[in-house]
Design an enzyme around this catalytic site. Structure first.
Site, PDB file in Angstrom:
ATOM      1  N   CYS A   1      80.189 -25.845 -38.595  1.00  0.00           N
ATOM      2  CA  CYS A   1      80.259 -25.954 -39.794  1.00  0.00           C
ATOM      3  C   CYS A   1      80.330 -27.945 -39.874  1.00  0.00           C
ATOM      4  O   CYS A   1      78.572 -27.773 -39.977  1.00  0.00           O
ATOM      5  CB  CYS A   1      81.599 -25.626 -40.593  1.00  0.00           C
ATOM      6  SG  CYS A   1      81.178 -25.261 -42.574  1.00  0.00           S
TER       7      CYS A   1
ATOM      8  N   GLU B   1      86.360 -19.824 -35.260  1.00  0.00           N
ATOM      9  CA  GLU B   1      87.870 -20.004 -34.741  1.00  0.00           C
ATOM     10  C   GLU B   1      89.035 -19.245 -35.897  1.00  0.00           C
ATOM     11  O   GLU B   1      89.976 -19.055 -36.035  1.00  0.00           O
ATOM     12  CB  GLU B   1      87.862 -21.627 -34.978  1.00  0.00           C
ATOM     13  CG  GLU B   1      88.128 -22.378 -36.667  1.00  0.00           C
ATOM     14  CD  GLU B   1      86.956 -22.330 -37.129  1.00  0.00           C
ATOM     15  OE1 GLU B   1      86.136 -22.137 -36.789  1.00  0.00           O
ATOM     16  OE2 GLU B   1      87.267 -22.846 -38.124  1.00  0.00           O
TER      17      GLU B   1
ATOM     18  N   HIS C   1      82.325 -19.797 -38.786  1.00  0.00           N
ATOM     19  CA  HIS C   1      83.740 -20.508 -38.167  1.00  0.00           C
ATOM     20  C   HIS C   1      83.874 -19.371 -36.933  1.00  0.00           C
ATOM     21  O   HIS C   1      84.575 -18.546 -37.477  1.00  0.00           O
ATOM     22  CB  HIS C   1      84.902 -20.747 -39.049  1.00  0.00           C
ATOM     23  CG  HIS C   1      84.343 -21.380 -40.023  1.00  0.00           C
ATOM     24  ND1 HIS C   1      85.104 -23.018 -39.686  1.00  0.00           N
ATOM     25  CD2 HIS C   1      83.692 -21.529 -41.795  1.00  0.00           C
ATOM     26  CE1 HIS C   1      84.720 -23.820 -41.004  1.00  0.00           C
ATOM     27  NE2 HIS C   1      83.950 -23.448 -41.774  1.00  0.00           N
TER      28      HIS C   1
END
Lengths: 749, 267
Positions: free
Chosen positions: B108, B227, B225
């Site tokens: 990002c 994560e 994302h």
């Protein structure tokens, strides 16, 4: 010389001025008058509301911090505390939607990390005029962008909230923002100044002329000249606040700190006097040392500025260098602007010369308190009258139940708010277990097995019809939403949005609502740990619906026992917990289908409510439920439809009893489908577990009956044996999904 | 998501595979980074590897095997996103690490920083709908010969959230053509079936580009994302593949701060 014009500009009454002179033993100078005016404003002093707020229950074994600090705190086990509060930013948001909403978010986040807690979740409760009204969509767009702009940048997820649309908010939208943080219970920090000789530090953004008299603006009604007050709205800088947040949390780990407070409403004035007052001390500062953004600022302007992202710290003498080092790391400059004194005075100097000297207590504890006159509003008798038989006869005509359900699902208050919440980063921090739109927002607490469920609720229409009952219903709904997620409600915060308290009818609404909140919080075991009062929500003399908004925090001891509203599989059994009484008073149905705001809101039996909530928590804990959804706006039919949405198209086949609310059949059907009787929840469970669910409900004294089964791709509901609703889930979901979005589609590039 | 499955990593302890030495991830923290803790959590608590925060004023990656530039709003993003972060002292070291062939992942805002730093080509514009968007999207793995996609199948569709206001990837047509020719487009936005469609492109990115690699293939940037998609309780665990890939890549010695064997040898 202080004349009546100056007093009026400061929002002070003549008798209040006389009190000031009495306190000082002399005439105040202009700086002192400014300081009094903001500290004695409704916004800071709670002068109209205080006598009523005192009646609220604020204690309980779980309460670590009740009202009076920057935020409340409750014990959530494992040595941790949930720190939370809700606050309004209504007036600034109407004048300047983006910055008003953004700085509202910034303010509530500061209140949370000031307590030594890391903020981990945001919610908001918004009210606007009808979306068809010109200007409303622009207002909504600005407010949502402002909340998103601030929350997303600082990296705190917005995990839920609610929005309702009513004409009464057209000239005065409500923007209430809630923040939750987690702290080590033993490390909670307070906003006190104590220890004579300790250093007072100023950290954060420079002081400008923005927001001067923001607190006084929030304490007056609006008129057509309100837009001219734009300079009183502050501008937010989420990046600065992110730095402040990280730096302050780091400083708090050093134990060099005595106390800390953010400079919110009334800026430097409020933070110095409140910290001094809480610590029983005095504070002396020199405004010439305050970092300034503009040249030629007077002490008056510096003391009253509401520039955002500023903090006041009291640091132990001799530990200053440690604190300064932490701020340097974050490229922030902590500036030593004064000392804690023993004389209990706020003493403001400018280059060494005293420019204001006021006893702290005169500004805080001794501020005026009013027991304002109250009178039941005249409109009440009229609007409470609801004759369903007459309505049935008058017509105009009756639509099918299918049509009515689609109309309700497609109304912006009930329909999906996806257009809104997908602009909010609701996943950052990777704790969000229940994303927005699924019921209460749920965030896990890393490092433990626990999670917290959060809900904010309020129904202005109910409160307009009966503020006492409406306020009780708001508490019950927030607590019930939390319980539907499987969490035990532990504590509450309130944001009380009302009109002009100088009018007896408004004051009566306020007092009734506070009484209702108190009764419900006591019965449901959710003490109020803090909150905010927003009065003077009026434009051109027309008040908003009285709108108490309640935030409730609940604890899931095992995060994996979490529930959401969605049906999970075909072939499950659907059970209705609670009793149908077919109450249509104040309902969305009457408003959307008949254009009518009338009747009395649903009755609430607090004992039944409490039994229902504790049953839900037990059933979730036993893992014998697959979903749970609170029955509220739009009644049973809307609730059932929502259980089918975002669930991969699982439908339901339902059969419910008719209720006898009227002579006309169509009205009885409507009452059964769309009545909003309180304390009802739709749960689903497996065939194997349904007996246990029913038995446990019986043992808990909660009415429960099987109303149907999940499966197929249709939502079919029979009332008293006659098929009333027969819709494809797809069609229903389309109406619901586009309810808000369709007002903005044309504007998308 | 309400199901009880897959709560790995919430206990705060490491679920490390006991059989091997742990890899060390550097998570670079800029002022304004806000997904640094999320990346750290995914790497340590979920993946069971080591991670260390590296402050942007530092000049040493402290022996890291992998560098992550996390999401957020570095320096407030008041200029172009990532435009100031590239001047942070640590970026010189990240550039050297990348030049030596070390695996670098920009997520990002981290992707935006890589673009501004010139480690990846192109630029980000505001989303074509002019709104910040946060939701789960589908991305298709186009290339598996990067350290961050090694464990994926080519054409595999991953469900991973986005959260950005400026993720509309732009490059001149000749640059896009070169990216295609060099197989540098690592992820594209698709629908659930893996088909590129306009309605599945959340921000207007050219060629539906969700993620890229450099020519040497060791630097990867993506807007979604991963994560946030490492545990099924959060709605998806597909993002774990990205982190598992780099662990596998390092184990085979294909990537590292020193020049390893060519990647082709590990496929």
């Amino acid at each position: 010389m202080i004349d009546s014009q100056i007093l009026e500009r400061h929002g002070l009454k003549r008798d209040e001025y006389d009190r000031i002179v009495q306190f000082l033993g002399r005439e105040p100078n202009l700086t002192e008058l400014g300081i009094f005016s903001v500290m004695w404003s409704e916004h800071c002093s709670y002068k109209s509301s205080r006598v009523h707020l005192k009646t609220l229950p604020t204690e309980g074994p779980q309460v670590l911090q009740g009202p009076g600090e920057n935020a409340g705190a409750i014990d959530i086990g494992e040595g941790l505390a949930a720190v939370f509060k809700i606050e309004s930013h209504n007036h600034p948001s109407f004048i300047e939607p983006y910055q008003g909403a953004a700085t509202g978010v910034g303010g509530i986040i500061r209140d949370i990390f000031t307590m030594g807690a890391r903020p981990i979740a945001l919610l908001n409760s918004l009210r606007f005029g009808e979306l068809e009204t010109p200007g409303t969509s622009r207002l909504l767009e600005g407010v949502v962008a402002g909340i998103a702009g601030y929350g997303n940048s600082i990296g705190i997820p917005t995990v839920g909230g609610e929005i309702a649309f009513e004409p009464s908010y057209a000239g005065n939208p409500l923007v209430n923002v809630f923040c939750l943080g987690i702290a080590v219970a033993s490390d909670i920090i307070k906003g006190v100044a104590s220890g004579v000789g300790n250093s007072v530090y100023y950290v954060g953004a420079k002081t400008g002329r923005d927001g001067i008299h923001g607190a006084t603006m929030a304490s007056a009604e609006f008129d057509e000249k309100s837009a001219e007050k734009r300079p009183a709205v502050q501008v937010g800088d989420p990046f600065m606040e992110k730095l402040l947040l990280e730096a302050c949390l780091e400083v708090m780990r050093t134990d060099a700190l005595v106390g800390i407070q953010d400079m919110g409403a009334a800026g430097l004035t409020c933070s110095t006097t409140e910290m001094g007052s809480r610590g029983g001390a005095g504070v002396e500062i020199d405004v010439s040392l305050v970092p300034q953004r503009e040249t030629g600022m007077t002490p008056y302007e510096i003391m009253l500025s509401e520039s955002q992202e500023r903090m006041l710290l009291v640091v132990k003498r001799g530990r200053e260098a440690e604190v300064e080092r932490v701020f340097e790391k974050w490229d922030l400059h902590a500036v030593h602007i004064g000392e804690v004194t023993s004389d209990g005075l706020l003493r403001v100097k400018d280059q060494g010369h005293v420019v204001a000297e006021i006893p702290n207590r005169a500004l805080t504890d001794e501020a005026p308190v009013y027991r304002r006159p109250m009178a039941e509003p005249e409109y009440l008798a009229g609007v409470r009258r609801l004759d369903l038989d007459a309505l049935a006869e008058k017509g105009p005509y009756f639509f099918s139940a299918n049509h009515d359900l689609l109309a309700l699902l497609g109304s912006p208050t009930i329909g999906s708010k996806r257009w809104v919440y997908r602009q909010y980063d609701h996943m950052v921090r990777t704790n969000t277990l229940n994303v927005p739109g699924l019921g209460a927002g749920v965030v896990r607490i890393k490092g433990t097995d626990r999670a917290l469920a959060l809900s904010v609720d309020g129904n202005g229409r109910y409160c307009y019809l009966d503020p006492y009952r409406g306020a009780m219903l708001a508490v019950a709904e927030a607590a019930r939403n939390v319980a539907c997620a499987g969490a035990r409600p532990l504590g509450a915060t309130n944001c009380l949005n009302f009109g002009n308290p100088e009018r007896p009818a408004i004051m009566w609404q306020f007092a009734q609502a506070v009484e209702g909140i108190g009764a419900a919080c006591r019965a449901l075991g959710v003490p109020i740990t803090g909150g905010n009062v927003s009065l003077y929500n009026e434009t051109d003399g027309r008040a908003i619906y009285p709108t108490p908004v309640i935030g409730v925090v609940g604890l899931l001891e095992h995060a994996d026992r979490l529930l959401s509203r969605r049906f999970q599989a075909a072939g499950d059994i659907i059970v209705l917990l609670g009793e149908d009484r077919g109450e249509l008073g104040g309902s969305e149905y009457l408003k959307v289908v008949h254009g009518l705001v009338a009747g009395v809101p649903p009755a609430l039996n607090l004992e039944s409510e409490r039994a229902l909530e504790s049953l839900l928590v037990d059933l979730a804990d036993l893992r014998i439920l697959k979903s749970a959804h609170d029955c509220s706006d739009g009644g049973l039919a809307v609730t059932l439809a929502e259980c089918c949405f975002d669930a991969g198209g699982i439908g339901a086949e339902i059969s419910i009893e008719a209720v006898h609310a009227a002579r006309a059949m169509a009205m009885n059907r409507a009452a059964a489908l769309f009545g909003e009787s309180a304390s009802r929840v739709i749960v689903s469970t497996t065939v194997d577990n349904v007996t246990e669910v029913l038995e446990r409900a019986a043992a808990a004294g909660v009415p429960a009956r099987i109303v149907g089964r999940t499966g197929g791709n249709l939502l079919r509901v029979a009332v008293g044996g006659h098929m009333a609703i027969d819709l494809s889930v797809d069609e229903a979901e389309r109406a619901w999904s586009s309810a808000v979005e369709r007002y903005f589609q044309r504007r998308v590039a | 998501m309400p199901s009880g499955a897959g709560r790995e990593g919430t206990g705060g302890g490491g679920g490390a595979p006991p059989q091997s030495k742990k890899m060390k991830f550097a998570v670079v923290v800029f002022p304004g980074s806000n997904c640094d803790e999320d990346a750290y959590h995914a790497v340590t608590d979920v993946l069971g590897q080591h991670a260390e925060y590296i402050w942007h004023k530092d000049t040493d990656l402290k022996g890291a095997d992998v560098v992550i530039l996390p999401g957020g709003f570095a320096h407030g993003d008041y200029l172009r996103t990532g435009a100031m972060a590239r001047f942070s002292p640590i970026m010189r070291e990240v550039e050297r690490f990348a030049a030596r062939g070390g695996p670098v992942l920009g997520i990002c805002n981290g992707f935006q920083v890589l673009l501004e730093a010139g480690l990846l080509p192109g630029a980000m514009l505001r989303n074509d709908n002019l709104k910040f968007r946060c939701e789960h999207v589908y991305i298709r793995v186009e290339q598996t010969d990067t350290p961050f996609t090694l464990a994926c199948r080519r054409g595999q569709v991953l469900r991973i959230p986005i959260a950005h206001g400026e993720g509309n990837y732009f490059a001149e047509p000749d640059v896009i053509a070169r990216l295609e020719a060099n197989r540098q487009i690592v992820f594209r936005y698709t629908d659930a079936a893996g088909d590129v469609r306009e309605t599945a492109n959340p921000n207007g990115s050219k060629a539906a580009i969700a993620g890229l690699c450099n020519e040497a293939r060791n630097v990867v940037g993506l807007m979604p994302h991963p994560e946030r998609a490492c545990e099924s309780v959060l709605g998806s665990a597909d993002g774990l593949l990205i982190f598992e890939s780099v662990v596998a890549a390092l184990k085979t010695g294909a990537f590292g701060g020193s020049t390893g064997p060519a990647l082709q040898t590990v496929r």
